[in-house]
Design a protein around this motif. Structure first.
Motif, PDB file in Angstrom:
ATOM      1  N   ASN A  28     -13.122 -47.864  11.407  1.00 19.02           N
ATOM      2  CA  ASN A  28     -13.193 -47.902  12.869  1.00 19.02           C
ATOM      3  C   ASN A  28     -14.153 -49.001  13.316  1.00 19.02           C
ATOM      4  N   THR A  30     -14.943 -51.692  11.604  1.00 25.63           N
ATOM      5  CA  THR A  30     -14.285 -52.972  11.295  1.00 25.63           C
ATOM      6  C   THR A  30     -13.236 -53.292  12.363  1.00 25.63           C
ATOM      7  N   LEU A  31     -12.463 -52.263  12.764  1.00 31.06           N
ATOM      8  CA  LEU A  31     -11.420 -52.474  13.785  1.00 31.06           C
ATOM      9  C   LEU A  31     -12.037 -52.818  15.141  1.00 31.06           C
ATOM     10  N   ARG A  32     -13.149 -52.171  15.490  1.00 34.89           N
ATOM     11  CA  ARG A  32     -13.822 -52.487  16.770  1.00 34.89           C
ATOM     12  C   ARG A  32     -14.367 -53.910  16.749  1.00 34.89           C
ATOM     13  N   THR A  33     -14.909 -54.304  15.584  1.00 33.46           N
ATOM     14  CA  THR A  33     -15.404 -55.680  15.460  1.00 33.46           C
ATOM     15  C   THR A  33     -14.248 -56.662  15.617  1.00 33.46           C
ATOM     16  N   ALA A  34     -13.134 -56.352  14.947  1.00 35.16           N
ATOM     17  CA  ALA A  34     -11.954 -57.211  15.058  1.00 35.16           C
ATOM     18  C   ALA A  34     -11.442 -57.228  16.498  1.00 35.16           C
ATOM     19  N   GLN A  35     -11.433 -56.032  17.135  1.00 38.23           N
ATOM     20  CA  GLN A  35     -10.969 -55.943  18.523  1.00 38.23           C
ATOM     21  C   GLN A  35     -11.873 -56.778  19.435  1.00 38.23           C
ATOM     22  N   ASN A  36     -13.191 -56.700  19.232  1.00 34.28           N
ATOM     23  CA  ASN A  36     -14.122 -57.499  20.044  1.00 34.28           C
ATOM     24  C   ASN A  36     -13.885 -58.995  19.848  1.00 34.28           C
ATOM     25  N   LYS A  37     -13.623 -59.379  18.578  1.00 39.43           N
ATOM     26  CA  LYS A  37     -13.337 -60.790  18.305  1.00 39.43           C
ATOM     27  C   LYS A  37     -12.040 -61.225  18.997  1.00 39.43           C
ATOM     28  N   ILE A  38     -11.056 -60.339  18.966  1.00 38.31           N
ATOM     29  CA  ILE A  38      -9.778 -60.652  19.642  1.00 38.31           C
ATOM     30  C   ILE A  38      -9.993 -60.782  21.142  1.00 38.31           C
ATOM     31  N   ILE A  39     -10.801 -59.877  21.722  1.00 41.65           N
ATOM     32  CA  ILE A  39     -11.084 -59.941  23.158  1.00 41.65           C
ATOM     33  C   ILE A  39     -11.819 -61.240  23.496  1.00 41.65           C
ATOM     34  N   GLN A  42      -9.341 -63.980  23.230  1.00 41.90           N
ATOM     35  CA  GLN A  42      -8.463 -63.920  24.390  1.00 41.90           C
ATOM     36  C   GLN A  42      -9.150 -64.528  25.609  1.00 41.90           C
TER      37      GLN A  42
END
Length: 169
Positions: A28, A30-39, A42
């Protein structure tokens, strides 16, 4: 004993669930870190897109300016072509006039030579004895009028030469 086995099984299951929960929490994170990087990416792409849109608008403005300039140049080119056509026409007319003046000058020079020759012939002849004083006066008047005519023609030729020299400039 069954209870101890059951408790041991529950503890083992609890340990396994704790391990799975820890693993899921790590995933979770790792996914939040990836999500933040994607945001963040973006946001960067949106910023770049906005900058590109502004740049595109500026380029469209420049393109419109270039089209307007091209239109103005085309209009000026048409006007210059019309002026060139008029100048060419005027040049042809002046060339024709120049040729006519040269021909007229040659004709005038020829007439002057002819009249000069005639005058010379008339002046070289001795007066005929049968001439009366009145006839002699008429002849002298005729010679004077020829002299005046020759002088006038010479002045005309001089003026034509001046006109020709001005046309040749």
């Amino acid at each position: 004993r069954k209870m101890q086995d059951y408790l041991a099984a529950l503890e083992a299951q609890n340990s396994e669930l704790i391990l799975q929960n820890t693993s899921l929490e790590a995933q979770n994170l790792t996914l939040r870190t990836a999500q933040n990087k994607i945001i963040e990416r973006q946001f960067e792409l949106t910023t770049q897109n906005d900058a590109l849109k502004r740049q595109n608008q500026a380029l469209l403005g420049q393109l419109n300016d270039a089209k307007t300039y091209q239109s103005d140049v085309m209009t000026q080119n048409k006007e210059l072509m019309a002026q060139h056509k008029q100048i060419t026409s005027s040049h042809k007319e002046l060339t024709t006039q120049n040729k006519q003046l040269r021909e007229s000058l040659k004709l005038s020079e020829s007439q002057i030579l002819k009249l000069t020759k005639q005058l010379s012939e008339v002046q070289d002849q001795p007066p005929t004895p049968s001439m009366t004083q009145h006839d002699e006066q008429e002849l002298l008047d005729l010679i004077d009028s020829k002299d005046k005519l020759i002088e006038t023609l010479e002045q005309t030729v001089t003026k034509m030469r001046e006109s020709l020299s001005m046309l040749n400039v």
